[in-house]
Design an enzyme around this catalytic site. Sequence first.
Site, PDB file in Angstrom:
ATOM      1  N   HIS B  80      33.168 -60.120 -66.618  1.00 62.56           N
ATOM      2  CA  HIS B  80      32.407 -61.074 -65.788  1.00 62.56           C
ATOM      3  C   HIS B  80      31.348 -61.779 -66.647  1.00 62.56           C
ATOM      4  O   HIS B  80      31.242 -63.004 -66.626  1.00 62.56           O
ATOM      5  CB  HIS B  80      31.743 -60.346 -64.611  1.00 62.56           C
ATOM      6  CG  HIS B  80      30.643 -61.112 -63.935  1.00 62.56           C
ATOM      7  ND1 HIS B  80      30.884 -62.170 -63.085  1.00 62.56           N
ATOM      8  CD2 HIS B  80      29.301 -60.995 -63.995  1.00 62.56           C
ATOM      9  CE1 HIS B  80      29.728 -62.664 -62.645  1.00 62.56           C
ATOM     10  NE2 HIS B  80      28.747 -61.966 -63.190  1.00 62.56           N
ATOM     11  N   ASP B 109      32.880 -93.709 -77.790  1.00 60.84           N
ATOM     12  CA  ASP B 109      33.509 -92.386 -77.666  1.00 60.84           C
ATOM     13  C   ASP B 109      32.695 -91.409 -78.506  1.00 60.84           C
ATOM     14  O   ASP B 109      31.683 -91.778 -79.097  1.00 60.84           O
ATOM     15  CB  ASP B 109      34.963 -92.446 -78.177  1.00 60.84           C
ATOM     16  CG  ASP B 109      35.826 -91.339 -77.566  1.00 60.84           C
ATOM     17  OD1 ASP B 109      35.383 -90.179 -77.580  1.00 60.84           O
ATOM     18  OD2 ASP B 109      36.912 -91.643 -77.065  1.00 60.84           O
ATOM     19  N   TRP B 145      28.845 -57.034 -71.883  1.00 56.96           N
ATOM     20  CA  TRP B 145      29.050 -58.267 -72.653  1.00 56.96           C
ATOM     21  C   TRP B 145      28.232 -58.231 -73.938  1.00 56.96           C
ATOM     22  O   TRP B 145      28.513 -58.975 -74.877  1.00 56.96           O
ATOM     23  CB  TRP B 145      28.716 -59.508 -71.828  1.00 56.96           C
ATOM     24  CG  TRP B 145      27.275 -59.916 -71.820  1.00 56.96           C
ATOM     25  CD1 TRP B 145      26.299 -59.407 -71.028  1.00 56.96           C
ATOM     26  CD2 TRP B 145      26.648 -60.917 -72.642  1.00 56.96           C
ATOM     27  NE1 TRP B 145      25.095 -60.015 -71.311  1.00 56.96           N
ATOM     28  CE2 TRP B 145      25.281 -60.952 -72.291  1.00 56.96           C
ATOM     29  CE3 TRP B 145      27.100 -61.784 -73.635  1.00 56.96           C
ATOM     30  CZ2 TRP B 145      24.369 -61.810 -72.909  1.00 56.96           C
ATOM     31  CZ3 TRP B 145      26.177 -62.632 -74.242  1.00 56.96           C
ATOM     32  CH2 TRP B 145      24.840 -62.639 -73.875  1.00 56.96           C
ATOM     33  N   SER B 173      35.210 -72.916 -81.326  1.00 64.83           N
ATOM     34  CA  SER B 173      35.213 -74.038 -80.391  1.00 64.83           C
ATOM     35  C   SER B 173      33.800 -74.579 -80.181  1.00 64.83           C
ATOM     36  O   SER B 173      33.563 -75.790 -80.235  1.00 64.83           O
ATOM     37  CB  SER B 173      35.816 -73.571 -79.065  1.00 64.83           C
ATOM     38  OG  SER B 173      35.512 -74.477 -78.047  1.00 64.83           O
ATOM     39  N   SER B 174      32.834 -73.659 -79.974  1.00 63.45           N
ATOM     40  CA  SER B 174      31.447 -74.089 -79.742  1.00 63.45           C
ATOM     41  C   SER B 174      30.876 -74.810 -80.949  1.00 63.45           C
ATOM     42  O   SER B 174      30.175 -75.813 -80.809  1.00 63.45           O
ATOM     43  CB  SER B 174      30.550 -72.885 -79.449  1.00 63.45           C
ATOM     44  OG  SER B 174      30.891 -72.318 -78.239  1.00 63.45           O
ATOM     45  N   HIS B 257      19.385 -64.374 -78.191  1.00 61.81           N
ATOM     46  CA  HIS B 257      18.278 -65.064 -77.544  1.00 61.81           C
ATOM     47  C   HIS B 257      18.356 -66.583 -77.657  1.00 61.81           C
ATOM     48  O   HIS B 257      18.220 -67.251 -76.647  1.00 61.81           O
ATOM     49  CB  HIS B 257      16.895 -64.531 -77.903  1.00 61.81           C
ATOM     50  CG  HIS B 257      15.970 -64.913 -76.786  1.00 61.81           C
ATOM     51  ND1 HIS B 257      15.911 -64.207 -75.616  1.00 61.81           N
ATOM     52  CD2 HIS B 257      15.224 -66.004 -76.608  1.00 61.81           C
ATOM     53  CE1 HIS B 257      15.137 -64.854 -74.764  1.00 61.81           C
ATOM     54  NE2 HIS B 257      14.700 -65.941 -75.331  1.00 61.81           N
ATOM     55  N   GLU B 259      21.020 -68.089 -77.743  1.00 62.09           N
ATOM     56  CA  GLU B 259      22.108 -68.336 -76.795  1.00 62.09           C
ATOM     57  C   GLU B 259      21.577 -68.576 -75.379  1.00 62.09           C
ATOM     58  O   GLU B 259      22.063 -69.442 -74.653  1.00 62.09           O
ATOM     59  CB  GLU B 259      23.070 -67.141 -76.805  1.00 62.09           C
ATOM     60  CG  GLU B 259      24.103 -67.104 -75.691  1.00 62.09           C
ATOM     61  CD  GLU B 259      25.158 -68.181 -75.794  1.00 62.09           C
ATOM     62  OE1 GLU B 259      25.323 -68.749 -76.888  1.00 62.09           O
ATOM     63  OE2 GLU B 259      25.814 -68.477 -74.784  1.00 62.09           O
ATOM     64  N   TYR B 261      18.852 -69.957 -74.592  1.00 61.82           N
ATOM     65  CA  TYR B 261      18.321 -71.317 -74.496  1.00 61.82           C
ATOM     66  C   TYR B 261      19.423 -72.351 -74.630  1.00 61.82           C
ATOM     67  O   TYR B 261      19.298 -73.456 -74.102  1.00 61.82           O
ATOM     68  CB  TYR B 261      17.208 -71.515 -75.530  1.00 61.82           C
ATOM     69  CG  TYR B 261      16.026 -70.650 -75.172  1.00 61.82           C
ATOM     70  CD1 TYR B 261      15.323 -70.915 -74.000  1.00 61.82           C
ATOM     71  CD2 TYR B 261      15.662 -69.552 -75.914  1.00 61.82           C
ATOM     72  CE1 TYR B 261      14.289 -70.095 -73.603  1.00 61.82           C
ATOM     73  CE2 TYR B 261      14.631 -68.731 -75.521  1.00 61.82           C
ATOM     74  CZ  TYR B 261      13.951 -69.001 -74.370  1.00 61.82           C
ATOM     75  OH  TYR B 261      12.940 -68.179 -73.966  1.00 61.82           O
ATOM     76  N   SER B 272      15.583 -83.525 -65.862  1.00 64.64           N
ATOM     77  CA  SER B 272      14.710 -84.626 -66.281  1.00 64.64           C
ATOM     78  C   SER B 272      15.350 -85.981 -66.029  1.00 64.64           C
ATOM     79  O   SER B 272      14.674 -87.010 -66.053  1.00 64.64           O
ATOM     80  CB  SER B 272      14.369 -84.499 -67.767  1.00 64.64           C
ATOM     81  OG  SER B 272      13.758 -83.259 -68.004  1.00 64.64           O
ATOM     82  N   HIS B 306      12.651 -58.674 -77.966  1.00 66.78           N
ATOM     83  CA  HIS B 306      12.128 -58.303 -76.635  1.00 66.78           C
ATOM     84  C   HIS B 306      13.234 -57.751 -75.738  1.00 66.78           C
ATOM     85  O   HIS B 306      12.947 -57.264 -74.650  1.00 66.78           O
ATOM     86  CB  HIS B 306      11.368 -59.467 -75.967  1.00 66.78           C
ATOM     87  CG  HIS B 306      12.211 -60.640 -75.577  1.00 66.78           C
ATOM     88  ND1 HIS B 306      11.753 -61.919 -75.646  1.00 66.78           N
ATOM     89  CD2 HIS B 306      13.477 -60.725 -75.129  1.00 66.78           C
ATOM     90  CE1 HIS B 306      12.707 -62.759 -75.236  1.00 66.78           C
ATOM     91  NE2 HIS B 306      13.763 -62.049 -74.929  1.00 66.78           N
ATOM     92  N   HIS B 307      14.486 -57.843 -76.184  1.00 60.63           N
ATOM     93  CA  HIS B 307      15.587 -57.194 -75.454  1.00 60.63           C
ATOM     94  C   HIS B 307      15.695 -55.728 -75.846  1.00 60.63           C
ATOM     95  O   HIS B 307      16.542 -55.027 -75.325  1.00 60.63           O
ATOM     96  CB  HIS B 307      16.916 -57.886 -75.776  1.00 60.63           C
ATOM     97  CG  HIS B 307      16.960 -59.323 -75.366  1.00 60.63           C
ATOM     98  ND1 HIS B 307      17.423 -59.738 -74.144  1.00 60.63           N
ATOM     99  CD2 HIS B 307      16.567 -60.454 -76.002  1.00 60.63           C
ATOM    100  CE1 HIS B 307      17.337 -61.061 -74.058  1.00 60.63           C
ATOM    101  NE2 HIS B 307      16.818 -61.515 -75.170  1.00 60.63           N
ATOM    102  N   THR B 332       7.654 -73.929 -71.638  1.00 61.01           N
ATOM    103  CA  THR B 332       8.483 -73.922 -70.434  1.00 61.01           C
ATOM    104  C   THR B 332       7.649 -74.353 -69.231  1.00 61.01           C
ATOM    105  O   THR B 332       8.105 -75.126 -68.380  1.00 61.01           O
ATOM    106  CB  THR B 332       9.077 -72.518 -70.194  1.00 61.01           C
ATOM    107  OG1 THR B 332       9.607 -72.044 -71.431  1.00 61.01           O
ATOM    108  CG2 THR B 332      10.176 -72.560 -69.162  1.00 61.01           C
ATOM    109  N   LYS B 335       7.201 -78.069 -69.006  1.00 61.96           N
ATOM    110  CA  LYS B 335       8.352 -78.755 -68.401  1.00 61.96           C
ATOM    111  C   LYS B 335       8.254 -78.760 -66.880  1.00 61.96           C
ATOM    112  O   LYS B 335       8.402 -79.792 -66.228  1.00 61.96           O
ATOM    113  CB  LYS B 335       9.651 -78.077 -68.837  1.00 61.96           C
ATOM    114  CG  LYS B 335       9.960 -78.345 -70.285  1.00 61.96           C
ATOM    115  CD  LYS B 335      11.368 -77.965 -70.628  1.00 61.96           C
ATOM    116  CE  LYS B 335      11.778 -78.611 -71.922  1.00 61.96           C
ATOM    117  NZ  LYS B 335      12.060 -80.026 -71.780  1.00 61.96           N
ATOM    118  N   ARG B 454      21.066 -50.802 -64.172  1.00 58.78           N
ATOM    119  CA  ARG B 454      22.172 -51.750 -64.098  1.00 58.78           C
ATOM    120  C   ARG B 454      23.448 -51.099 -64.623  1.00 58.78           C
ATOM    121  O   ARG B 454      23.405 -50.021 -65.207  1.00 58.78           O
ATOM    122  CB  ARG B 454      21.833 -53.017 -64.890  1.00 58.78           C
ATOM    123  CG  ARG B 454      21.655 -52.784 -66.359  1.00 58.78           C
ATOM    124  CD  ARG B 454      21.103 -53.999 -67.087  1.00 58.78           C
ATOM    125  NE  ARG B 454      22.117 -55.024 -67.300  1.00 58.78           N
ATOM    126  CZ  ARG B 454      22.115 -55.872 -68.345  1.00 58.78           C
ATOM    127  NH1 ARG B 454      21.148 -55.806 -69.249  1.00 58.78           N
ATOM    128  NH2 ARG B 454      23.042 -56.766 -68.473  1.00 58.78           N
TER     129      ARG B 454
END
Lengths: 384, 530
Positions: B80, B109, B145, B173-174, B257, B259, B261, B272, B306-307, B332, B335, B454
């Site tokens: 998932h 293009d 994951w 791909s990314s 991390h 990732e 963002y 915006s 921080h993870h 943040t 914004k 979790r």
Amino acid sequence: MKKILSKAESVLAVLLANPVFAESEKHIDQYKLNMTEGVTDISAKVYDLHMLMFWICVVIGAGVFIAMFISMYFHRKSRGYKPATFHESVKVEIAWTVIPFIILIAMAVPAANLLFDMEDASEPDLTVLVTGSQWKWHYKYMDNDVEFFSKMATQAEQIDGKFAKNENYLLEVDRALVIPTGKKVRFLITSDDVIHAWWVPDFAVKQDANPGFINDAWAKVEQPGVYRGQCAELCGKDHGFMPVVVVAKEPAEYDKWIAEQQAIQQKAKEEEQRLLAMNMTMDEAMALGEKVYNANCAACHMPNGEGLPGVFPALKGSQIALEDQPKHIDVLVNGVTGTAMQAYAKQLSMSDLAAVVTYERNAWGNNTGDLVQAKDINAAINGK
Amino acid sequence: MTTVTDDSHHDDHHEHHIPTGIKRWLYTTNHKDIGTLYLWFAFIMFLTGGAMAMVIRAELFQPGLQIVDPNFFNQMTTVHGLVMVFGAVMPAFTGLANWLVPMMIGAPDMALPRMNNWSFWILPFAFLILLSSLFMEGGGPAFGWTFYAPLSTTYSNDGTALFVFAVHIMGASSIMGAINVIVTIVNMRAPGMTYMKMPLFVWTWLITAFLLIAVMPVLAGAVTMVLTDKFFGTSFFDAAGGGDPVMFQHIFWFFGHPEVYIMILPAFGIISAIVPTFARKRLFGYASMVYATASIALLSFIVWAHHMFTTGMPVGAELFFMFATMLISVPTGVKVFNWVATMWRGSMTFEVPMLFALAFIVLFTIGGLSGLMLAITPVDFQYHDTYFVVAHFHYVLVTGAIFSIMAAVYYWLPKWTGKMFHIGLAKWHFWCSLVSVNVLFFPMHFVGLAGMPRRIPDYALQFADFNKWISIGGFAFGLSQLIFLALLIKACKKQGEPVSGQVWEGAEGLEWEIPSPAPYHSFETPPEVK
């Protein structure tokens, strides 16, 4: 299985019968919304910091949302509101960069101070080595000759919905860790296989158990009671079934308990030597073996011995269980490096090991007729 | 900003060269076709990952094990997460970039059309490999994951190899998608479009693309080390061979991390664009928005640990990562304040894209504030690996990233198809999603604080009632997305009222100056930007 469970239940019954513990057992609160304040000085401070952070966030959020909703209500086209043309303001933009920064500093100071207290595990009164493995905890008292495994005591039938679930469903163990109140207890935390995390919410202690490394944490519990937690790091199939239970006793009671345990473990060692000379009958071995199997092996190899294809091998019909008896004993005693198979020589007594090998060689249609005795296991371990 | 040639003759001319049927889609090098492919792929993955979430919520509906065994449950949570992150959110943003970046900067293009085709078409194979592992002996990946070693190495099944190759392909791909975005933006802007005149969606995607190029190779390194640790006897993450399992987490989160963002910066660009349109007022603080995006991107490289506060880091490291993380809330916050200031004294209307954008601002802010709480190390010891974290990242990813993607689809869909979407269905979709998503994720804060870890397939009795509500919210949110599916099918059949080039009254930008539907090559001659 049943015997072990009835033993676990009687342990729990004794604990619950003790008025001190019975009182500390809270009723199930289905709608508990917030973090526990816990029972240590540190956990109370953690709770206070959590609430401080929470209210700061609520105030900031409320401010933003109120401004937004005022604007959504009053400054709408359907009310004929004409749009203003401003689109920047250096003063405002500097203000809402600097003010949050100051708020952050106000948060950071108490957080840093508390962190220093939490991480200072020096000068403990007592040290316990906590070792996680799939899916149980092992506790070793470094100052006494006492060590034991602690496994979940909830019956499989409760999980499958065949029996009613009792109050501490999934949060009860066969043997709880016992610590004295009013003493600084240091926990050295490590693992034998994957990463686990030892978590007792009431102590605000959560530390990862990393294989090959030792972490520490500490707690000074003032109130006697039973405190429950769980493994908090995904550690494989039965991650959800790896509870932590800590019983805090008055120092005098604790001293009595630890002395008893020391005596019991000493006696068990002597008993093991005596059993080496004795032979079990097939029926005895199968009965004991089934009990040991269900408590230690069934989580992976499944109660029907079929394992999980591609994950945990089947024992039913396996070549090792049917033919190669020395290899079979070797696997149980020493484990298999590079797999989830643990070495059980230190976890189970020789008679238990003998019984479970016998059981595996004769259950589920593995009808080899082999009867293994404690002395065979002893020969494999000690080369006699 | 001005003018565009709308030459239907040119348009027809190109239509003649387009192969029909499946070949059109297999061989296409057109940014709009590839954008459509990406968006449909992302939606199919969203429904696939969603179906797995339904399995998870069905199992957690009540205490006890009823539907799946714990091993399969772990596969569901793992796949998932992978499907939603790499299959739904990231391709959806790439699809939007494909459709919108050339139109917004006045280009015909993307700069590298063939690579564009390739970067899309390897993606279905990556997910075919990943999903097929679920049906093989031993099942799919079951280690979360985040695939922490050694659970993903010594203690995983052989399907891990398939997982590793799938992630490699996704990463390739990314990276190709990101290179394309950067080259297009740097080289193909219309005359007069300086960097500080670019729409924020273009800015945020430019910065996102640099993040992608910086961190996807780190992920590739991490999965390769997992592969060699498992199959080729190395010991990067095995203490017995001189490695360190915690090093895996440092490497993973150094990717992980930024990732996070990567999955939210384009959302900031979308919001915006939408808020000024429906507030009929220019975006407040354009320059500070650009600087805030850049600072968030830079800070994202120094907060990864921080993870990992419970892994046993030294106090000094814990303090550093706590302070750095808290710092991110400043840009943040800027914004969010800027969006509210854009609305302030505007002339607001509440069309469907605006509804999603407003929901985004409120719910993303909630997710951001719980993120600030999680940054505080001493309390994180209690929050870490509980449902409080699950609530936090679903608020920023579902009501953040996914709501912004839905807002974007509703905002630009009329431009893409030339027809207004079915507004009734869209409003049903919005209100059903808004209510159910909060029933789904808000109570997770409570069970998390009350102590529910979790990634568990079964839970203690005190969590039963909230989990029932969470599951009901989950099923309702899942069903609500079928309304969106119906709406999209209608839109692709070109049903609905024709719209003008402008579409929305307050919309500004080059993409609104070309007709709807947008011509096959948006700008044959570059427009002049004043």
